[in-house]
Design a protein around this motif. Structure first.
Motif, PDB file in Angstrom:
ATOM      1  N   HIS A 107       0.839  -1.197   0.000  1.00 49.36           N
ATOM      2  CA  HIS A 107       0.000   0.000   0.000  1.00 49.36           C
ATOM      3  C   HIS A 107       0.871   1.243   0.000  1.00 49.36           C
ATOM      4  CE1 HIS A 107      -3.794  -2.050   0.481  1.00 49.36           C
ATOM      5  NE2 HIS A 107      -3.186  -2.848   1.345  1.00 49.36           N
ATOM      6  N   GLU A 111      -2.075   7.265  -0.685  1.00 47.23           N
ATOM      7  CA  GLU A 111      -2.696   7.015  -1.985  1.00 47.23           C
ATOM      8  C   GLU A 111      -4.219   7.110  -1.906  1.00 47.23           C
ATOM      9  OE1 GLU A 111      -1.318   4.052  -5.384  1.00 47.23           O
ATOM     10  OE2 GLU A 111      -2.424   3.043  -3.781  1.00 47.23           O
ATOM     11  N   ASP A 112      -4.770   6.692  -0.753  1.00 47.27           N
ATOM     12  CA  ASP A 112      -6.222   6.686  -0.621  1.00 47.27           C
ATOM     13  C   ASP A 112      -6.746   7.773   0.313  1.00 47.27           C
ATOM     14  OD1 ASP A 112      -5.230   5.693   1.695  1.00 47.27           O
ATOM     15  OD2 ASP A 112      -6.612   4.003   1.835  1.00 47.27           O
ATOM     16  N   ASP A 113      -5.967   8.848   0.463  1.00 47.64           N
ATOM     17  CA  ASP A 113      -6.354   9.923   1.386  1.00 47.64           C
ATOM     18  C   ASP A 113      -7.746  10.489   1.128  1.00 47.64           C
ATOM     19  OD1 ASP A 113      -4.128   9.772   2.890  1.00 47.64           O
ATOM     20  OD2 ASP A 113      -3.360  11.769   2.403  1.00 47.64           O
ATOM     21  N   LYS A 115     -10.216   8.924  -0.572  1.00 53.40           N
ATOM     22  CA  LYS A 115     -11.198   7.873  -0.828  1.00 53.40           C
ATOM     23  C   LYS A 115     -12.442   8.028   0.052  1.00 53.40           C
ATOM     24  CE  LYS A 115      -9.997   3.425  -2.691  1.00 53.40           C
ATOM     25  NZ  LYS A 115      -9.219   2.218  -2.533  1.00 53.40           N
ATOM     26  N   TRP A 116     -12.197   8.420   1.302  1.00 54.92           N
ATOM     27  CA  TRP A 116     -13.301   8.553   2.250  1.00 54.92           C
ATOM     28  C   TRP A 116     -14.263   9.657   1.856  1.00 54.92           C
ATOM     29  CZ3 TRP A 116     -13.936  13.218   4.605  1.00 54.92           C
ATOM     30  CH2 TRP A 116     -12.844  14.088   4.548  1.00 54.92           C
ATOM     31  N   GLN A 118     -15.117  10.427  -1.249  1.00 50.31           N
ATOM     32  CA  GLN A 118     -15.835  10.156  -2.487  1.00 50.31           C
ATOM     33  C   GLN A 118     -17.271   9.700  -2.209  1.00 50.31           C
ATOM     34  OE1 GLN A 118     -13.316   7.284  -4.370  1.00 50.31           O
ATOM     35  NE2 GLN A 118     -11.849   8.823  -5.072  1.00 50.31           N
TER      36      GLN A 118
END
Ligand SMILES: [Zn+2]
Length: 121
Positions: A107, A111-113, A115-116, A118
């Protein structure tokens, strides 16, 4: 813990005393860290003695902690006093940690900062 000290025999207390003290101190210091971090985000209405502690860098100063919250949010993670932020940064501690965590887990950091944030269907 108070219940145990009240009801246990001295021998029983002695058996778990070190562990109980450790857990108690962890709870105290984690609570203080959370409070210091909250105050580092508070710009108005703090009592003078707290801003004084921040100004003397005895607890996490607001200006110091701001560095962590600027993109790409990859440094100054220490939030109790901030004393270790500069040396850990100079040693490359966090980038090294992230390198090994990424190698281990696959991971990529941050990278997914977003994502929450969206929209979900
Ligand atoms: Zn913060």
């Amino acid at each position: 813990m108070a219940y145990k000290f009240w009801t246990y025999t001295p021998e029983q207390i002695k058996e778990t005393y070190n562990w109980e003290c450790y857990v108690f101190l962890i709870a105290v210091f984690v609570s203080l860290t959370n409070q210091f971090h909250k105050w580092s985000h508070t710009y108005f209405g703090l009592p003078k003695w707290i801003t004084l502690l921040q100004d003397y860098h005895l607890i996490l100063p607001r200006k110091h902690h701001r560095i962590h919250h600027v993109a790409p949010h990859e440094t100054y993670f220490c939030i109790t006093t901030g004393w270790l932020n500069y040396p850990l940064e100079k040693l490359g501690f966090w980038t090294t940690c992230e390198y090994y965590i990424e190698k281990l887990t696959g991971h990529k950091p941050r990278e997914d900062d977003f994502k929450w944030a969206q929209k979900k269907d």
